[in-house]
Design an enzyme around this catalytic site. Structure first.
Site, PDB file in Angstrom:
ATOM      1  CB  ILE A  97       8.616   5.803  16.014  1.00 20.69           C
ATOM      2  CG1 ILE A  97       8.044   7.218  16.084  1.00 20.69           C
ATOM      3  CG2 ILE A  97       7.527   4.798  16.388  1.00 20.69           C
ATOM      4  CD1 ILE A  97       6.896   7.473  15.128  1.00 20.69           C
ATOM      5  N   GLY A 152      11.249  10.743  14.794  1.00 15.93           N
ATOM      6  CA  GLY A 152      10.672  11.482  15.906  1.00 15.93           C
ATOM      7  C   GLY A 152      11.676  12.358  16.624  1.00 15.93           C
ATOM      8  CG  ASP A 155       8.565  14.730  14.456  1.00 17.63           C
ATOM      9  OD1 ASP A 155       7.882  15.451  13.723  1.00 17.63           O
ATOM     10  OD2 ASP A 155       8.860  13.556  14.169  1.00 17.63           O
ATOM     11  CD  GLU A 175       9.071  10.893  10.421  1.00 18.45           C
ATOM     12  OE1 GLU A 175       9.045  11.129  11.645  1.00 18.45           O
ATOM     13  OE2 GLU A 175       9.982  11.322   9.663  1.00 18.45           O
ATOM     14  CG  ASP A 183       2.068  11.534  12.382  1.00 18.76           C
ATOM     15  OD1 ASP A 183       3.121  11.459  13.047  1.00 18.76           O
ATOM     16  OD2 ASP A 183       1.245  10.609  12.308  1.00 18.76           O
TER      17      ASP A 183
END
Length: 306
Positions: A97, A152, A155, A175, A183
């Site tokens: 991110i 991310g 993810d 994170e 999340d």
């Protein structure tokens, strides 16, 4: 020109396509419709989606999230595409991110707590969709990781179907280091990718780095390549093999693999029976059977678009 690349260890050698084919997999600039992605077709029926903010280490800014949804929604409905390769431009796959760009998302200027929370929930759901759209895409997605894959990025890759990496690649569930629980998919998908729940918990709770060899041993990736050029050649060759099969069979296989992952064996079998009661009537089966009897490769068959 042909060359050798190592897959799965120093004693396993395979032929891979020429270097000129690999160079076509990077367009050099973001595709005009996007600011964070470059989309190209390096070979018939193959779409290459490249994370393209190399000057920012492919960090995920606000535009990225909506562009991923738009891109993969288009790919899902594109009859010309049978398989997708995802990679990153520049020195690393992604730094995760973009905290500077996303800072405003985490700021609130007073107001009702419940309404702030509802708004935050909508934002999180929007970002989750950016990677769920990859998993929901019926076309198989091969992701090729080089260098860092942080936050991310984990993810993203856990939503893909096949994961490859370079020897210098490393992965980090970052994170907790920035004060939040992951999340947008890692905590839900990584335990289903890696067999050891203890290892998943360790990675998520300590934010330590996992390097390429451990990633392969744990099942996060299936092949480790010596460098990016060899990896992209391997990804393209794998994509070509998939694209050469019946799209009815390939896309049906992906849909049922994901369904079975999230359901019991009995439910998966029932869903498969319902699926194939129509799909087994495909002309692709006859074509494939004839080719098999004639000892021809599936790549020699012309399958209709799906």
């Amino acid at each position: 020109i042909k060359y050798f690349s190592v897959i799965g260890g120093p004693t396993c050698l395979v032929w891979l396509p020429g270097l000129s084919a690999v160079r076509t997999m990077s367009s050099g600039d973001p595709t005009p419709a996007y600011t964070t992605l470059s989309v190209s077709q390096p070979a018939t029926s193959i779409t290459h989606v490249e994370l393209h903010r190399p000057e920012k280490r492919n960090a995920m800014n606000k535009a990225f999230w909506s562009e991923m949804v738009e891109c993969f929604t288009q790919i899902s409905g594109d009859p010309e595409c049978r398989v997708v390769v995802v990679s990153g431009a520049g020195k690393v796959f992604t730094a995760g991110i973009d905290l500077m760009d996303m800072a405003s998302v985490f700021q609130h200027e007073g107001g009702d707590v419940a309404r702030n929370a509802w708004n935050m929930r909508r934002i999180i759901a929007k970002y989750q969709e950016s990677f769920t759209v990859i998993e929901r895409c019926p076309k198989p997605v091969v992701v090729a990781v080089h260098g860092a894959c942080i936050g991310g990025g984990v993810d993203l890759i856990t939503a893909c179907d096949i994961r490859l990496c370079t020897q210098d690649a490393w992965f980090q569930v970052k994170e907790v280091d920035i004060g939040l629980a992951a999340d947008v998919g890692t905590l839900q998908r990584l335990p289903k990718v890696i067999g050891s729940r203890s290892l998943v918990n360790e990675l998520a709770l300590t934010a330590r780095k996992m390097y390429a060899d451990e990633a392969k041993d744990s099942g996060l990736v299936s092949h480790v390549f010596p460098d990016k050029e060899a990896m992209m050649a391997g990804a393209l060759e794998m994509a070509r093999e998939i694209a050469g099969r019946s799209p009815v069979a390939v896309q049906g296989t992906k849909v049922n693999l994901i369904y079975s992952r999230d359901h019991s064996v009995a439910e998966g079998l029932d869903y498969m029976a319902t699926w194939n009661m129509s799909m087994l009537q495909s002309e692709d089966i006859v074509k494939s059977a004839v080719a098999s009897m004639e000892k021809k490769s599936p790549e020699t068959i012309t399958f209709s678009k799906l």
